[in-house]
Motif scaffolding. Structure first.
Motif, PDB file in Angstrom:
ATOM      1  N   GLU A 201     153.927 105.850  47.895  1.00  0.00           N
ATOM      2  CA  GLU A 201     153.126 104.851  47.196  1.00  0.00           C
ATOM      3  C   GLU A 201     153.634 104.635  45.780  1.00  0.00           C
ATOM      4  O   GLU A 201     153.674 103.497  45.293  1.00  0.00           O
ATOM      5  N   ARG A 202     154.021 105.712  45.106  1.00  0.00           N
ATOM      6  CA  ARG A 202     154.589 105.574  43.756  1.00  0.00           C
ATOM      7  C   ARG A 202     155.885 104.793  43.784  1.00  0.00           C
ATOM      8  O   ARG A 202     156.112 103.904  42.947  1.00  0.00           O
ATOM      9  N   ALA A 204     156.794 102.613  46.003  1.00  0.00           N
ATOM     10  CA  ALA A 204     156.497 101.213  46.317  1.00  0.00           C
ATOM     11  C   ALA A 204     156.006 100.463  45.082  1.00  0.00           C
ATOM     12  O   ALA A 204     156.388  99.307  44.845  1.00  0.00           O
ATOM     13  N   ARG A 205     155.170 101.121  44.282  1.00  0.00           N
ATOM     14  CA  ARG A 205     154.678 100.478  43.053  1.00  0.00           C
ATOM     15  C   ARG A 205     155.809 100.247  42.055  1.00  0.00           C
ATOM     16  O   ARG A 205     155.881  99.188  41.418  1.00  0.00           O
ATOM     17  N   LEU A 206     156.699 101.225  41.935  1.00  0.00           N
ATOM     18  CA  LEU A 206     157.826 101.070  41.029  1.00  0.00           C
ATOM     19  C   LEU A 206     158.746  99.938  41.471  1.00  0.00           C
ATOM     20  O   LEU A 206     159.221  99.149  40.649  1.00  0.00           O
ATOM     21  N   GLN A 208     157.901  97.344  43.222  1.00  0.00           N
ATOM     22  CA  GLN A 208     157.193  96.083  42.980  1.00  0.00           C
ATOM     23  C   GLN A 208     157.261  95.695  41.513  1.00  0.00           C
ATOM     24  O   GLN A 208     157.465  94.517  41.173  1.00  0.00           O
ATOM     25  N   GLN A 209     157.114  96.668  40.628  1.00  0.00           N
ATOM     26  CA  GLN A 209     157.195  96.390  39.194  1.00  0.00           C
ATOM     27  C   GLN A 209     158.591  95.929  38.799  1.00  0.00           C
ATOM     28  O   GLN A 209     158.748  95.019  37.970  1.00  0.00           O
TER      29      GLN A 209
END
Length: 218
Positions: A201-202, A204-206, A208-209
Motif C-alpha cells: 500500500e505504501r 502504491a501511494r508513492l 501514485q504521488q
C-alpha cells in the motif's frame, strides 16, 4: 484480534469484547503463564487510542468488581495459584535438564527419545514444558540463532505493536511447549502478511504521488 484490529476496521467495542472473552478463557484455565501473557498484551492497550483505553478500562472494571462468571473465574484462578503444590519452576518445566547436559548446548540433543534423560530430569522421559527451553536444549545455540534470524526477518518493519503481541505468545512459551501449536505459526504468519500488505500500500501511494508530480502542466 489486536493484530487484525486496524486491517479489519474492528470497533472499540468489538476489540474489548474479544479481549474480555480471551481473558475469561485464560482465567478458566487458571494458567499463570496465560494470565501473565494476557497482562502483557495490556501494554498494547496503553499505546492504543485513548478511547480504547477508556472503554476497556470500564468494561474490565465492571467485570472484576461485580458478581458475574468473569469475577468468579478470577477468584477460582487466584485460589488455585495460591494453593499450588507443584514442583518448582525449574524442575516442573524441565529446565534442570539443560543444566545437566551442557554438552548439548551448542548443537542440541535433538527431539524425541526423551527416555535418555529419565534418571536426571525431574520430568522424567517427558518433553520440556517450554518452547524456549526446547529450542535451546534440542537445537542448541545454533538453533536459537537460526530461529532468531528467522523471527527478526519475519518481524522486521512490523512495528512495536506487533512485537509486543508476538512477545506475549513467546512469554507464554517460557512455561509451555508451543512450538508444535499451529496458532503460534499462524500468528507469525499474520504479522508477515500484514507487513507485506502495508508495504504494498505504501509503494502504491508513492507510485501514485510520483505520477502526479511528473504529470505535465497544461
Amino acid at each position: 484480534i489486536l493484530l487484525g484490529q486496524k486491517r479489519l476496521r474492528m470497533s472499540t467495542l468489538q476489540v474489548t469484547a474479544g479481549l474480555a472473552a480471551c481473558s475469561y478463557l485464560a482465567l478458566l484455565s487458571a494458567s499463570k503463564a496465560a494470565l501473565g501473557s494476557i497482562a502483557a498484551l495490556g501494554i498494547v492497550l496503553v499505546i492504543s487510542r485513548l478511547r480504547m483505553i477508556l472503554v476497556a478500562g470500564l468494561v474490565f472494571s465492571a467485570l472484576i468488581f461485580t458478581s458475574n462468571p468473569f469475577s468468579r473465574a478470577m477468584e477460582r484462578a487466584q485460589h488455585r495459584i495460591e494453593t499450588d503444590q507443584s514442583l518448582g519452576f525449574i524442575q516442573e518445566r524441565g529446565y534442570d535438564r539443560i543444566m545437566a547436559y551442557p554438552e548439548y548446548w551448542f548443537v542440541g540433543a535433538g527431539e524425541g527419545a526423551y527416555g535418555r534423560f529419565t534418571e536426571v530430569s525431574a520430568i522424567g522421559s517427558h518433553e520440556l514444558h517450554s518452547s524456549i527451553a526446547t529450542l535451546f536444549f534440542c537445537y542448541g545455540i545454533v538453533g536459537v540463532v537460526l530461529f532468531g534470524i528467522f523471527l527478526w526477518g519475519t518481524m522486521w518493519g512490523a512495528g512495536l505493536r506487533a512485537w509486543i503481541i508476538v512477545g506475549g505468545a513467546l512469554a507464554y512459551g517460557m512455561t509451555h511447549q508451543g512450538l508444535r501449536f499451529r496458532l503460534l505459526w499462524l500468528l507469525v504468519g499474520m504479522v508477515s502478511a500484514l507487513r507485506v500488505l502495508a508495504k504494498r500500500e505504501r509503494d502504491a501511494r508513492l507510485a501514485q504521488q510520483q505520477q502526479l508530480t511528473q504529470r505535465p502542466v497544461t
